[in-house]
Scaffold this active site. Structure first.
Site, PDB file in Angstrom:
ATOM      1  N   LYS A 160      38.956  36.714  36.034  1.00  0.00           N
ATOM      2  CA  LYS A 160      40.188  37.479  36.233  1.00  0.00           C
ATOM      3  C   LYS A 160      41.437  36.617  36.103  1.00  0.00           C
ATOM      4  O   LYS A 160      42.451  37.073  35.571  1.00  0.00           O
ATOM      5  CB  LYS A 160      40.163  38.164  37.592  1.00  0.00           C
ATOM      6  CG  LYS A 160      39.957  37.217  38.761  1.00  0.00           C
ATOM      7  CD  LYS A 160      39.795  37.956  40.063  1.00  0.00           C
ATOM      8  CE  LYS A 160      39.445  37.004  41.203  1.00  0.00           C
ATOM      9  NZ  LYS A 160      38.068  36.491  41.087  1.00  0.00           N
ATOM     10  N   GLU A 178      34.014  43.630  32.566  1.00  0.00           N
ATOM     11  CA  GLU A 178      33.865  44.587  33.661  1.00  0.00           C
ATOM     12  C   GLU A 178      33.874  43.913  35.029  1.00  0.00           C
ATOM     13  O   GLU A 178      34.420  44.448  36.005  1.00  0.00           O
ATOM     14  CB  GLU A 178      32.573  45.382  33.490  1.00  0.00           C
ATOM     15  CG  GLU A 178      32.364  46.485  34.513  1.00  0.00           C
ATOM     16  CD  GLU A 178      33.386  47.591  34.401  1.00  0.00           C
ATOM     17  OE1 GLU A 178      34.205  47.729  35.335  1.00  0.00           O
ATOM     18  OE2 GLU A 178      33.379  48.313  33.396  1.00  0.00           O
ATOM     19  N   VAL A 227      37.196  42.805  37.698  1.00  0.00           N
ATOM     20  CA  VAL A 227      37.894  43.624  38.689  1.00  0.00           C
ATOM     21  C   VAL A 227      36.883  44.428  39.489  1.00  0.00           C
ATOM     22  O   VAL A 227      36.071  45.168  38.924  1.00  0.00           O
ATOM     23  CB  VAL A 227      38.895  44.592  38.020  1.00  0.00           C
ATOM     24  CG1 VAL A 227      39.575  45.463  39.072  1.00  0.00           C
ATOM     25  CG2 VAL A 227      39.929  43.825  37.212  1.00  0.00           C
ATOM     26  N   GLY A 232      31.394  34.256  56.067  1.00  0.00           N
ATOM     27  CA  GLY A 232      31.320  34.023  54.627  1.00  0.00           C
ATOM     28  C   GLY A 232      32.112  35.005  53.790  1.00  0.00           C
ATOM     29  O   GLY A 232      32.042  34.972  52.559  1.00  0.00           O
ATOM     30  N   LYS A 235      43.997  40.971  39.360  1.00  0.00           N
ATOM     31  CA  LYS A 235      43.264  42.200  39.022  1.00  0.00           C
ATOM     32  C   LYS A 235      44.226  43.343  38.697  1.00  0.00           C
ATOM     33  O   LYS A 235      43.953  44.162  37.809  1.00  0.00           O
ATOM     34  CB  LYS A 235      42.350  42.570  40.182  1.00  0.00           C
ATOM     35  CG  LYS A 235      41.261  41.525  40.436  1.00  0.00           C
ATOM     36  CD  LYS A 235      40.522  41.768  41.744  1.00  0.00           C
ATOM     37  CE  LYS A 235      39.486  40.692  41.997  1.00  0.00           C
ATOM     38  NZ  LYS A 235      38.833  40.824  43.316  1.00  0.00           N
TER      39      LYS A 235
END
Length: 466
Positions: free
Chosen positions: A119, A143, A146, A201, A219
């Site tokens: 991105k 694909e 985002v 995490g 994005k």
């Protein structure tokens, strides 16, 4: 005798599936899952793609580093350049700008198609990559760039290509949605929830890209470019993170039937001259709890699209993680392989026009403004007069008393009245405006800050969906 010999000969290559050489750049969390799928599901993928996807190698920095998935050691190499040079299809999962950009351009220039989830690179220099792909009749698919596993790029590029998208609202960063959702659920402060997100995490040790909105901004640039068929870069996106969102903001939102989400917003805007432009921004946003995006919980993502003919659509799912993101990557891989086999690469760059970016003067929105003011006569009328000077109408005013709110009408209290307060000398007020230009609202806030009766502007949040 001759006929028997001919009949006994095996059928050769004519019926055998085509083989496509696949180079994988990056063996991290997502890369390991992609490699696993390519190896473990080779036969099924060949049937779907119309070609056998032969994983030629995985380019990594350190061959001996521990991996999440056990694969044959001979697949690993440090020679990314050599791997790319012989590939039909390159999967780039290195991340960052360089050397990813160099490798992608090299692949496209020799006619190899590319699948990437990068991105940052697409938001910064996507135009160059798209032009190179088109010039060489190669595919460039992304694909996974985002919203992780959510299929959103392909629907915009293909399913909605015959429609006119007017607006995109997205929760496209799982870390910030987890934090805001936890603050909403528990009432905890930002710093405490961030620490918990890091422990679990969900947030990196350095969470800057997430909490400052930079990840979402990248994005947003990609979504806007595709939705409006124009070129939008990261520099075009106005960005504000969630670090200033307080537990008091969350509580006030709850009291008003709202929730706070970090939204990426891209919309077509028509200026006073009638010409069309594009606004792209990322910021914490107040949404009614009845809005579909308000129900997106935890680390999940969602993208809400408004189109002239299709109406309102929402895409929802896991926005990150090795396996979900690998799913999006592999969807692109199979689609790309099919087009290579058919000899008909799709159109990569969808920029058919060049729309101007619209600044604050062309955007209308509503503000929620929190103030700490001196508890003395005339405060409300002085604050209200600043709104009036800038042509901004007040929809509601709430006086916060011991964490609760008491709603007042749009008219300010009389000059002799005092605002209720939880302390002896200060009052907490919160105003929600009607829609006005972003420029007028920003000027209003700036002038309110300069009033001697205003101790501080405690929060400024935009409101959507009301």
């Amino acid at each position: 005798m001759t006929e028997t010999s001919e009949a006994a000969k095996p059928q050769v290559a004519a019926d055998a599936p085509r083989v496509l050489k696949v180079a994988l750049l990056g063996g991290g969390t997502v890369g390991s899952q992609v490699a696993r799928i390519l190896v473990d599901h080779a036969e099924a993928l060949a049937a779907r793609a119309g070609a056998r996807l032969a994983l030629e190698g995985i380019a990594v920095r350190n061959i001996g580093a521990p991996r999440d998935v056990e694969l044959p050691r001979e697949l690993y190499t440090t020679d990314a350049e050599g791997l790319v040079a012989s590939a039909d299809l390159v999967i780039e999962l290195m991340g960052g700008i360089e050397p990813a950009r160099t490798h992608i351009l090299a692949a496209l220039r020799h006619g190899a198609s590319v699948v990437t989830g990068n991105k940052a690179l697409l938001a910064q220099d996507g135009a160059t990559l798209f032009d190179e792909a088109d010039a060489n009749d190669a595919e460039l698919n992304f694909e996974a760039a985002v919203a992780g596993a959510i299929p959103i790029i392909r629907p915009i590029r293909e399913s909605l290509s015959g429609d006119r998208i007017t607006r995109v609202l997205g929760i496209v960063n799982g870390t910030t949605n987890f934090i805001l959702d936890a603050m909403d659920t528990t009432g905890a402060q930002f710093a405490d929830v961030l620490a918990e997100a890091q422990r679990l995490g969900y947030a990196e040790a350095d969470p800057t890209a997430d909490v400052e909105g930079l990840d979402a901004a990248a994005k947003a640039a990609i979504l806007a470019s595709l939705a409006f068929h124009t070129r939008v870069s990261l520099d075009d996106v106005r960005c504000e993170g969630i670090t200033k969102v307080s537990a008091a903001d969350i509580a006030a939102a709850q009291d008003a039937g709202l929730t706070i989400k970090l939204l990426a917003i891209a919309e077509l805007v028509r200026g006073e001259s009638g010409s069309e432009g594009v606004s792209v921004r990322v910021h914490p946003t107040l949404l009614p709890r009845t809005h579909p995006l308000a129900a997106v919980r935890g680390a999940y993502n969602a993208v809400f699209i408004e189109a002239e003919n299709a109406g309102s659509l929402m895409f929802y799912g896991a926005g990150a993680g090795g396996a979900p993101t690998a799913s999006a990557i592999m969807g692109d891989v199979v689609t790309t392989a099919r087009r290579i086999v058919a000899g008909s690469p799709g159109r990569t760059g969808t920029a058919t026009r060049f729309l101007p970016m619209v600044g604050p003067e062309g955007i209308t929105t509503s503000y929620s403004i929190g103030l700490e003011v001196s508890d003395q006569p005339g405060v409300l009328s002085r604050v209200a007069s600043v709104f009036a000077e800038h042509g901004v109408s007040i929809e509601t005013m709430r006086q916060e008393i011991d964490g609760a709110g008491a709603e007042a009408g749009v008219a300010p209290l009389a000059d002799g009245a005092r605002a209720s307060t939880s302390t002896a000398s200060r009052a907490q007020l919160r105003f929600v405006t009607h829609r006005a230009s972003e420029a007028a609202l920003a000027a209003t806030v700036a002038d309110i800050k300069n009033l001697d009766v205003v101790e501080s502007v405690t929060s400024v949040l935009r409101v959507e969906g009301v």
